[in-house]
Design a protein around this motif. Structure first.
Motif, mmCIF file in Angstrom:
data_model
loop_
_atom_site.group_PDB
_atom_site.id
_atom_site.type_symbol
_atom_site.label_atom_id
_atom_site.label_comp_id
_atom_site.label_asym_id
_atom_site.label_seq_id
_atom_site.Cartn_x
_atom_site.Cartn_y
_atom_site.Cartn_z
ATOM 1 N N GLY A 1 0.834 -1.189 0.000
ATOM 2 C CA GLY A 1 0.000 0.000 0.000
ATOM 3 C C GLY A 1 0.870 1.241 0.000
ATOM 4 O O GLY A 1 2.009 1.220 0.495
ATOM 5 N N ALA A 2 0.362 2.317 -0.585
ATOM 6 C CA ALA A 2 1.070 3.601 -0.572
ATOM 7 C C ALA A 2 0.024 4.710 -0.673
ATOM 8 O O ALA A 2 -1.035 4.519 -1.281
ATOM 9 N N ILE A 3 0.354 5.856 -0.084
ATOM 10 C CA ILE A 3 -0.591 6.976 -0.088
ATOM 11 C C ILE A 3 0.141 8.290 -0.369
ATOM 12 O O ILE A 3 1.354 8.406 -0.147
ATOM 13 N N ALA A 4 -0.618 9.262 -0.843
ATOM 14 C CA ALA A 4 -0.120 10.637 -1.017
ATOM 15 C C ALA A 4 -1.325 11.525 -1.254
ATOM 16 O O ALA A 4 -2.059 11.321 -2.235
ATOM 17 N N GLY A 5 -1.553 12.477 -0.381
ATOM 18 C CA GLY A 5 -2.661 13.416 -0.571
ATOM 19 C C GLY A 5 -4.005 12.704 -0.689
ATOM 20 O O GLY A 5 -4.373 11.888 0.159
ATOM 21 N N TRP A 6 -4.732 12.997 -1.773
ATOM 22 C CA TRP A 6 -6.040 12.370 -2.022
ATOM 23 C C TRP A 6 -5.904 10.974 -2.623
ATOM 24 O O TRP A 6 -6.913 10.333 -2.919
ATOM 25 N N TYR A 7 -4.688 10.525 -2.849
ATOM 26 C CA TYR A 7 -4.459 9.361 -3.696
ATOM 27 C C TYR A 7 -3.861 8.185 -2.927
ATOM 28 O O TYR A 7 -3.189 8.353 -1.910
ATOM 29 N N GLY A 8 -4.075 6.991 -3.454
ATOM 30 C CA GLY A 8 -3.489 5.802 -2.860
ATOM 31 C C GLY A 8 -3.328 4.720 -3.905
ATOM 32 O O GLY A 8 -3.870 4.814 -5.029
ATOM 33 N N GLN A 9 -2.568 3.699 -3.568
ATOM 34 C CA GLN A 9 -2.474 2.521 -4.419
ATOM 35 C C GLN A 9 -2.252 1.303 -3.533
ATOM 36 O O GLN A 9 -1.729 1.420 -2.415
ATOM 37 N N LEU A 10 -2.695 0.155 -4.016
ATOM 38 C CA LEU A 10 -2.521 -1.080 -3.251
ATOM 39 C C LEU A 10 -2.595 -2.281 -4.177
ATOM 40 O O LEU A 10 -3.084 -2.185 -5.305
ATOM 41 N N GLY A 11 -2.089 -3.398 -3.670
ATOM 42 C CA GLY A 11 -2.165 -4.642 -4.431
ATOM 43 C C GLY A 11 -1.459 -5.747 -3.672
ATOM 44 O O GLY A 11 -0.783 -5.502 -2.670
ATOM 45 N N ILE A 12 -1.635 -6.985 -4.142
ATOM 46 C CA ILE A 12 -0.989 -8.147 -3.534
ATOM 47 C C ILE A 12 0.165 -8.563 -4.445
ATOM 48 O O ILE A 12 -0.051 -8.896 -5.615
ATOM 49 N N ILE A 13 1.367 -8.489 -3.892
ATOM 50 C CA ILE A 13 2.569 -8.784 -4.679
ATOM 51 C C ILE A 13 3.014 -10.209 -4.354
ATOM 52 O O ILE A 13 3.395 -10.504 -3.217
ATOM 53 N N MET A 14 2.965 -11.074 -5.337
ATOM 54 C CA MET A 14 3.372 -12.460 -5.092
ATOM 55 C C MET A 14 4.897 -12.587 -5.200
ATOM 56 O O MET A 14 5.539 -11.845 -5.949
ATOM 57 N N PRO A 15 5.469 -13.537 -4.440
ATOM 58 C CA PRO A 15 6.937 -13.685 -4.442
ATOM 59 C C PRO A 15 7.480 -13.877 -5.858
ATOM 60 O O PRO A 15 6.920 -14.640 -6.642
ATOM 61 N N GLY A 16 8.543 -13.138 -6.161
ATOM 62 C CA GLY A 16 9.192 -13.279 -7.466
ATOM 63 C C GLY A 16 8.633 -12.389 -8.551
ATOM 64 O O GLY A 16 9.212 -12.292 -9.640
ATOM 65 N N SER A 17 7.509 -11.718 -8.290
ATOM 66 C CA SER A 17 6.922 -10.886 -9.356
ATOM 67 C C SER A 17 7.676 -9.568 -9.522
ATOM 68 O O SER A 17 7.616 -8.954 -10.601
ATOM 69 N N ASN A 18 8.350 -9.123 -8.466
ATOM 70 C CA ASN A 18 9.219 -7.930 -8.540
ATOM 71 C C ASN A 18 8.498 -6.667 -9.021
ATOM 72 O O ASN A 18 9.107 -5.805 -9.652
ATOM 73 N N ILE A 19 7.215 -6.573 -8.727
ATOM 74 C CA ILE A 19 6.443 -5.422 -9.206
ATOM 75 C C ILE A 19 6.963 -4.117 -8.606
ATOM 76 O O ILE A 19 7.128 -3.116 -9.314
ATOM 77 N N LEU A 20 7.237 -4.114 -7.309
ATOM 78 C CA LEU A 20 7.664 -2.852 -6.678
ATOM 79 C C LEU A 20 9.023 -2.405 -7.189
ATOM 80 O O LEU A 20 9.256 -1.213 -7.389
ATOM 81 N N SER A 21 9.934 -3.358 -7.408
ATOM 82 C CA SER A 21 11.252 -2.949 -7.916
ATOM 83 C C SER A 21 11.128 -2.386 -9.337
ATOM 84 O O SER A 21 11.923 -1.545 -9.749
ATOM 85 N N GLU A 22 10.102 -2.808 -10.068
ATOM 86 C CA GLU A 22 9.859 -2.233 -11.396
ATOM 87 C C GLU A 22 9.244 -0.841 -11.291
ATOM 88 O O GLU A 22 9.699 0.099 -11.947
ATOM 89 N N LEU A 23 8.225 -0.715 -10.447
ATOM 90 C CA LEU A 23 7.519 0.576 -10.345
ATOM 91 C C LEU A 23 8.401 1.677 -9.761
ATOM 92 O O LEU A 23 8.234 2.857 -10.091
ATOM 93 N N TYR A 24 9.319 1.291 -8.871
ATOM 94 C CA TYR A 24 10.148 2.293 -8.201
ATOM 95 C C TYR A 24 11.559 2.359 -8.770
ATOM 96 O O TYR A 24 12.435 2.991 -8.182
ATOM 97 N N LYS A 25 11.790 1.722 -9.918
ATOM 98 C CA LYS A 25 13.123 1.728 -10.516
ATOM 99 C C LYS A 25 13.596 3.168 -10.776
ATOM 100 O O LYS A 25 12.873 3.972 -11.380
ATOM 101 N N ASP A 26 14.795 3.459 -10.312
ATOM 102 C CA ASP A 26 15.415 4.787 -10.500
ATOM 103 C C ASP A 26 14.643 5.919 -9.813
ATOM 104 O O ASP A 26 14.821 7.088 -10.153
ATOM 105 N N LYS A 27 13.765 5.571 -8.887
ATOM 106 C CA LYS A 27 13.018 6.609 -8.171
ATOM 107 C C LYS A 27 13.571 6.737 -6.750
ATOM 108 O O LYS A 27 13.895 5.731 -6.109
ATOM 109 N N GLU A 28 13.694 7.958 -6.285
ATOM 110 C CA GLU A 28 14.184 8.192 -4.921
ATOM 111 C C GLU A 28 13.049 8.494 -3.957
ATOM 112 O O GLU A 28 13.085 8.118 -2.795
#
Lengths: 223, 77
Positions: free
Chosen positions: A141-168
């Motif tokens: 889960g993540a939030i900011a202001g009026w906005y949010g996002q969520l989901g179920i990340i299964m092992p090995g799918s690496n979704i977060l490392s993709e979405l946050y690639k090169d982001k600080e």
């Protein structure tokens, strides 16, 4: 009877599944305070909570367990006591630590589900990595202001490392966290967790985006 | 015509929706640069219901009539 008002969505056998689930909640501030409270109230009887921080004045607008009485107190110690007040039989482990490269990963051993309630990209990606190593589903889960996002990340799918690639940092550094967004997104994470345990259709390897200002809700990423 | 929908914080670069005239060979990168959105402020791009990350999407050629969605990274907790 404890939890009887939950029995409209589950039977006795299913309630037992929640009782046997071992959950790890990383971060018990905005999202994590609501998540931890709801986990106990849905019937989960074994919870590990992780946070290095203390409550401060700036948490009062949105963090469930931030009160005038808990300012300057360890978040995990306060939340541990609050959860025990809800269920004195709860098996609770409080870990006063940052989730970084030095974190004791043995806390992930034997865990059935992990909740990502941290407020920074580096920790989110690390949690995903540890969940893959220990083969544990991750409720993101993540939030900011009026906005949010969520989901179920299964092992090995690496979704977060993709979405946050090169982001600080994310947009929360500008939009911050108003009173209502953490509670809404946290309990949507709990709803997805409940569906996942009950083997109903859930947001598995999908990211749902929420815009509370304009009422836009859409899946923006899937694998 | 290309319809570009912007979400949350990237709305500061053009509001909720921006329309572009279609040109042969126009890419997602062309649109992002035209709107002056820094790449570090984009996390997910959806082009006609195909979603992926900027490194996959930026060089995709956009067809006339396409719908493009741009989302920033979000990490608050």
């Amino acid at each position: 009877m404890k939890y009887s008002r939950n029995m409209g969505i589950m039977n006795d056998f299913e309630l037992e599944k929640f009782k046997k689930t071992k959950a790890l909640v990383v971060g018990v501030g905005g999202l994590g305070g609501y998540i931890a409270s709801s986990l106990v109230r849905i019937g989960v009887s074994s919870i590990t909570i992780v946070d290095f921080d203390k409550f401060d004045d700036s948490n009062l607008n949105r963090q469930l367990f931030a009160t005038s009485k808990t300012i300057n107190k360890s978040k995990v110690e306060v939340v541990k006591q609050e959860l025990l007040d809800i269920n004195p039989e709860l098996n609770i482990t409080a870990v006063n630590s940052k989730l970084d490269e030095l974190f004791d990963k043995t806390y992930f051993e034997g865990i059935d589900v992990v909740f990502d309630a941290v407020d920074n990209i580096k920790s989110k990606v690390l949690i995903e990595k540890y969940c893959s190593i220990f083969n544990i589903p991750l409720i993101h889960g993540a939030i900011a202001g009026w906005y949010g996002q969520l989901g179920i990340i299964m092992p090995g799918s690496n979704i977060l490392s993709e979405l946050y690639k090169d982001k600080e940092k994310g947009i929360e550094s500008v939009l911050m966290s108003p009173t209502f967004t953490p509670g809404i997104v946290a309990n949507m994470m709990i709803s997805e967790f409940v569906k996942f345990i009950l083997k109903k259709e859930a947001l598995v390897n999908q990211i749902l985006y929420i815009d509370l200002l304009d009422h836009e809700y859409r899946i923006i990423y899937k694998k | 015509m290309i319809t570009v929908k912007l979400y949350s914080a990237v709305r500061k670069y053009g509001g909720k929706e921006v329309l572009f005239d279609h040109k042969d060979g126009i890419t997602v990168r062309d649109i992002v640069e035209d709107l002056k959105i820094p790449l570090k402020e984009l996390s997910i791009i959806i082009l006609d219901n195909f979603d992926s990350t900027p490194d996959i999407m930026l060089d995709r050629i956009i067809k006339d009539g396409a719908l493009l969605h741009l989302f920033p990274p979000m990490a608050g907790g």
